[in-house]
Design a protein around this motif. Structure first.
Motif, PDB file in Angstrom:
ATOM      1  N   ARG A  53     -83.727   9.047  47.104  1.00  0.00           N
ATOM      2  CA  ARG A  53     -84.699   8.538  46.129  1.00  0.00           C
ATOM      3  C   ARG A  53     -85.385   9.695  45.415  1.00  0.00           C
ATOM      4  NH1 ARG A  53     -82.281   5.018  46.851  1.00  0.00           N
ATOM      5  NH2 ARG A  53     -81.979   5.387  44.669  1.00  0.00           N
ATOM      6  N   CYS A  90     -96.175   8.011  44.666  1.00  0.00           N
ATOM      7  CA  CYS A  90     -95.275   6.858  44.613  1.00  0.00           C
ATOM      8  C   CYS A  90     -96.019   5.551  44.380  1.00  0.00           C
ATOM      9  CB  CYS A  90     -94.455   6.779  45.887  1.00  0.00           C
ATOM     10  SG  CYS A  90     -93.249   8.117  45.996  1.00  0.00           S
ATOM     11  N   LYS A 121     -93.601  14.405  39.438  1.00  0.00           N
ATOM     12  CA  LYS A 121     -93.526  13.240  40.295  1.00  0.00           C
ATOM     13  C   LYS A 121     -94.923  12.669  40.539  1.00  0.00           C
ATOM     14  CE  LYS A 121     -92.186  11.915  44.979  1.00  0.00           C
ATOM     15  NZ  LYS A 121     -93.578  11.523  45.202  1.00  0.00           N
ATOM     16  N   CYS A 160     -96.588   4.887  40.801  1.00  0.00           N
ATOM     17  CA  CYS A 160     -95.412   4.986  39.940  1.00  0.00           C
ATOM     18  C   CYS A 160     -95.217   3.700  39.137  1.00  0.00           C
ATOM     19  CB  CYS A 160     -94.183   5.253  40.803  1.00  0.00           C
ATOM     20  SG  CYS A 160     -92.717   5.568  39.822  1.00  0.00           S
ATOM     21  N   TRP A 207     -89.822   1.372  52.069  1.00  0.00           N
ATOM     22  CA  TRP A 207     -91.108   1.959  51.712  1.00  0.00           C
ATOM     23  C   TRP A 207     -92.111   1.823  52.845  1.00  0.00           C
ATOM     24  CZ3 TRP A 207     -93.623   5.315  49.213  1.00  0.00           C
ATOM     25  CH2 TRP A 207     -95.011   5.218  49.082  1.00  0.00           C
ATOM     26  N   GLU A 248     -83.272  11.285  42.842  1.00  0.00           N
ATOM     27  CA  GLU A 248     -83.081  10.511  41.629  1.00  0.00           C
ATOM     28  C   GLU A 248     -84.392  10.177  40.923  1.00  0.00           C
ATOM     29  OE1 GLU A 248     -80.536   7.300  42.895  1.00  0.00           O
ATOM     30  OE2 GLU A 248     -79.196   8.822  43.711  1.00  0.00           O
ATOM     31  N   CYS A 249     -85.475  10.723  41.435  1.00  0.00           N
ATOM     32  CA  CYS A 249     -86.773  10.472  40.786  1.00  0.00           C
ATOM     33  C   CYS A 249     -86.709  10.977  39.347  1.00  0.00           C
ATOM     34  CB  CYS A 249     -87.892  11.182  41.551  1.00  0.00           C
ATOM     35  SG  CYS A 249     -89.519  10.909  40.824  1.00  0.00           S
ATOM     36  N   ASN A 282     -92.423   2.642  37.890  1.00  0.00           N
ATOM     37  CA  ASN A 282     -91.204   1.962  38.347  1.00  0.00           C
ATOM     38  C   ASN A 282     -90.755   2.485  39.704  1.00  0.00           C
ATOM     39  OD1 ASN A 282     -90.781   4.297  36.921  1.00  0.00           O
ATOM     40  ND2 ASN A 282     -89.332   3.416  35.487  1.00  0.00           N
ATOM     41  N   PRO A 283     -91.397   1.981  40.750  1.00  0.00           N
ATOM     42  CA  PRO A 283     -91.102   2.452  42.113  1.00  0.00           C
ATOM     43  C   PRO A 283     -89.633   2.216  42.466  1.00  0.00           C
ATOM     44  CG  PRO A 283     -93.013   0.993  42.088  1.00  0.00           C
ATOM     45  CD  PRO A 283     -92.360   0.886  40.748  1.00  0.00           C
ATOM     46  N   CYS A 284     -89.042   3.198  43.122  1.00  0.00           N
ATOM     47  CA  CYS A 284     -87.611   3.103  43.391  1.00  0.00           C
ATOM     48  C   CYS A 284     -87.296   2.684  44.826  1.00  0.00           C
ATOM     49  CB  CYS A 284     -86.952   4.436  43.068  1.00  0.00           C
ATOM     50  SG  CYS A 284     -87.648   5.828  43.968  1.00  0.00           S
ATOM     51  N   TYR A 285     -88.333   2.641  45.671  1.00  0.00           N
ATOM     52  CA  TYR A 285     -88.078   2.271  47.067  1.00  0.00           C
ATOM     53  C   TYR A 285     -87.943   0.763  47.230  1.00  0.00           C
ATOM     54  CZ  TYR A 285     -88.989   6.758  49.350  1.00  0.00           C
ATOM     55  OH  TYR A 285     -88.909   8.032  49.796  1.00  0.00           O
ATOM     56  N   GLU A 286     -87.047   0.372  48.107  1.00  0.00           N
ATOM     57  CA  GLU A 286     -87.041  -1.029  48.521  1.00  0.00           C
ATOM     58  C   GLU A 286     -88.257  -1.225  49.407  1.00  0.00           C
ATOM     59  OE1 GLU A 286     -83.474  -1.954  50.682  1.00  0.00           O
ATOM     60  OE2 GLU A 286     -82.373  -0.710  49.253  1.00  0.00           O
TER      61      GLU A 286
END
Ligand SMILES: [Zn+2]
Length: 116
Positions: A66, A78, A75, A81, A91, A69-70, A83-87
């Motif tokens: 993750r 989180c 950064k 953020c 998370w 690919e941030c 558009n948070p990328c963690y499921e």
């Protein structure tokens, strides 16, 4: 983000997961492994060594991917953020680990990067 920042963030995440695994999964089977850091398709002159159980390793690899690919140059924390990328489940898992490690280390500064 810069390569330096990427290296720092990757090793910070690992440090926390390692503390958590050392304390919480004392009896689990663990492997010594090394991860060659790679960012923007470039192998960095930096390797991370870890000794984790399979669950924690999975968490670490996930977090590392993750981070890699941030899309943000700077950064954000989180939680803020756009558009948070963690499921969600991943998370929560990592948040628990970071909170635990933060208490162990008393490093609130680092904890904030990921949790607040
Ligand atoms: Zn573990």
């Amino acid at each position: 983000m810069t390569k330096e920042k990427f290296i720092i963030d990757s090793s910070t995440v690992l440090k926390f997961i390692q503390i958590y695994c050392d304390d919480k999964h004392k009896d689990a089977t663990k492997l010594y492994e090394t991860l060659q850091l790679n960012y923007l398709n470039e192998n960095l002159d930096e390797k991370l060594e870890y000794h984790l159980c399979s669950t924690c390793k999975e968490t670490f690899v996930y977090s590392y991917q993750r981070l890699k690919e941030c899309p943000h140059d700077e950064k954000p924390r989180c939680r803020k953020c756009p558009n948070p990328c963690y499921e969600k489940t991943q998370w929560k898992k990592l948040a628990t680990i970071m909170r635990y490690g933060g208490i162990q280390l008393g490093l609130n500064k680092i904890k904030k990067i990921f949790i607040k």
